[in-house]
Design a protein around this motif. Structure first.
Motif, PDB file in Angstrom:
ATOM      1  N   ASP A  86       0.811  -1.216   0.000  1.00 43.77           N
ATOM      2  CA  ASP A  86       0.000   0.000   0.000  1.00 43.77           C
ATOM      3  C   ASP A  86       0.847   1.271   0.000  1.00 43.77           C
ATOM      4  O   ASP A  86       0.313   2.373  -0.094  1.00 43.77           O
ATOM      5  CB  ASP A  86      -0.987   0.003   1.172  1.00 43.77           C
ATOM      6  N   GLU A  87       2.179   1.146   0.074  1.00 42.99           N
ATOM      7  CA  GLU A  87       3.079   2.293  -0.016  1.00 42.99           C
ATOM      8  C   GLU A  87       3.785   2.364  -1.366  1.00 42.99           C
ATOM      9  O   GLU A  87       4.589   3.248  -1.598  1.00 42.99           O
ATOM     10  CB  GLU A  87       4.112   2.232   1.107  1.00 42.99           C
ATOM     11  N   VAL A  89       3.729   3.306  -5.107  1.00 42.71           N
ATOM     12  CA  VAL A  89       2.950   4.186  -5.987  1.00 42.71           C
ATOM     13  C   VAL A  89       2.862   3.594  -7.379  1.00 42.71           C
ATOM     14  O   VAL A  89       1.774   3.470  -7.933  1.00 42.71           O
ATOM     15  CB  VAL A  89       3.572   5.601  -6.039  1.00 42.71           C
ATOM     16  N   VAL A 103       5.818   5.908  -1.692  1.00 37.10           N
ATOM     17  CA  VAL A 103       5.112   7.155  -1.405  1.00 37.10           C
ATOM     18  C   VAL A 103       6.039   8.303  -1.018  1.00 37.10           C
ATOM     19  O   VAL A 103       5.643   9.462  -1.085  1.00 37.10           O
ATOM     20  CB  VAL A 103       4.037   6.963  -0.305  1.00 37.10           C
ATOM     21  N   ASN A 135      -0.625   1.835  -8.563  1.00 37.54           N
ATOM     22  CA  ASN A 135      -1.498   1.438  -7.467  1.00 37.54           C
ATOM     23  C   ASN A 135      -2.750   2.301  -7.572  1.00 37.54           C
ATOM     24  O   ASN A 135      -2.704   3.507  -7.335  1.00 37.54           O
ATOM     25  CB  ASN A 135      -0.794   1.659  -6.126  1.00 37.54           C
ATOM     26  N   ASN A 137      -5.212   2.666  -5.722  1.00 34.23           N
ATOM     27  CA  ASN A 137      -5.621   3.290  -4.463  1.00 34.23           C
ATOM     28  C   ASN A 137      -4.872   4.595  -4.186  1.00 34.23           C
ATOM     29  O   ASN A 137      -5.273   5.354  -3.308  1.00 34.23           O
ATOM     30  CB  ASN A 137      -5.420   2.331  -3.292  1.00 34.23           C
ATOM     31  N   LEU A 138      -3.791   4.822  -4.909  1.00 29.42           N
ATOM     32  CA  LEU A 138      -2.995   6.035  -4.691  1.00 29.42           C
ATOM     33  C   LEU A 138      -3.165   7.060  -5.811  1.00 29.42           C
ATOM     34  O   LEU A 138      -2.392   8.010  -5.901  1.00 29.42           O
ATOM     35  CB  LEU A 138      -1.517   5.669  -4.509  1.00 29.42           C
ATOM     36  N   HIS A 140      -4.557  10.223  -7.096  1.00 25.93           N
ATOM     37  CA  HIS A 140      -5.096  11.416  -6.445  1.00 25.93           C
ATOM     38  C   HIS A 140      -5.986  12.221  -7.392  1.00 25.93           C
ATOM     39  O   HIS A 140      -7.006  12.750  -6.991  1.00 25.93           O
ATOM     40  CB  HIS A 140      -3.945  12.282  -5.934  1.00 25.93           C
ATOM     41  N   LYS A 155      -0.717  10.047  -5.281  1.00 27.46           N
ATOM     42  CA  LYS A 155      -0.534  10.507  -3.902  1.00 27.46           C
ATOM     43  C   LYS A 155       0.859  10.093  -3.444  1.00 27.46           C
ATOM     44  O   LYS A 155       1.160   8.916  -3.339  1.00 27.46           O
ATOM     45  CB  LYS A 155      -1.557   9.861  -2.972  1.00 27.46           C
ATOM     46  N   SER A 156       1.707  11.068  -3.199  1.00 26.79           N
ATOM     47  CA  SER A 156       3.038  10.811  -2.664  1.00 26.79           C
ATOM     48  C   SER A 156       3.597  12.121  -2.138  1.00 26.79           C
ATOM     49  O   SER A 156       3.027  13.187  -2.378  1.00 26.79           O
ATOM     50  CB  SER A 156       3.964  10.205  -3.725  1.00 26.79           C
TER      51      SER A 156
END
Length: 178
Positions: A86-87, A89, A103, A135, A137-138, A140, A155-156
């Motif tokens: 989950d980290e 990207v 991230v 990913n 889920n990331l 944005h 998202k990072s």
């Protein structure tokens, strides 16, 4: 009455009373010894607390066998770093190398092909270009470009923008119901 007062007097108080009673060099020496004693006692109690904390940390492993499946191992020189899925990207390929970006914006060189990684990674990772897997889920922000393509802002900590090719636009449209 005197026995009650003696119950409240500890070794530090006795030394202070002696210092007040003994003038000169001997009084100063006793004061220095008292200060050194108090410092050592304080350090000893801190060391005991640190050792107890280390023992607790050793008893509870950071990564259990069940949780290991949530990480991807990446080689960095002579060590292996575990990165949570989950980290991660994105994964990007270029010049016969595959890079994994986390991230924080740090890139890691991966010893595998993009196709192999796509099979190994969980379903939240989708291919958006022949050389890029992200990913989902990331994501944005999705920017629609004039030529029918999309740019994805991830998202990072550092702004990361990846481009989606036209042949993978349907995946993005299905993902965002657009």
């Amino acid at each position: 009455m005197n026995t009650i007062l003696l119950g409240f007097i500890g070794p530090q108080e006795i030394i202070i009373i002696l210092i007040l009673l003994v003038p000169g060099f001997l009084g100063v020496l006793l004061l220095v010894l008292l200060i050194r004693y108090l410092i050592r006692k304080n350090k000893a109690s801190k060391n005991v607390e640190q050792r107890e904390g280390q023992i607790k940390n050793q008893q509870e492993p950071l990564i259990t066998e069940e949780k290991i499946k949530e990480y991807y191992p990446v080689k960095e020189g002579n060590k292996i770093t575990l990165i949570r899925f989950d980290e991660i990207v994105d994964l990007s390929a270029g010049n016969n190398f595959v890079f994994l970006t986390d991230v924080t914006g740090k890139e890691y060189l991966v010893d595998s092909t993009l196709a192999d990684l796509e099979q190994k990674f969980p379903e939240e990772f989708i291919r958006i270009h022949k050389s890029t897997v992200v990913n989902k889920n990331l994501i944005h922000e999705v920017k629609k470009l004039g030529n029918g393509r999309f740019d994805l802002v991830m998202k990072s900590e550092k702004e990361r923008v990846v481009s989606c090719s036209k042949s993978y636009n349907e995946k993005i449209r299905d993902l965002i119901d657009f």
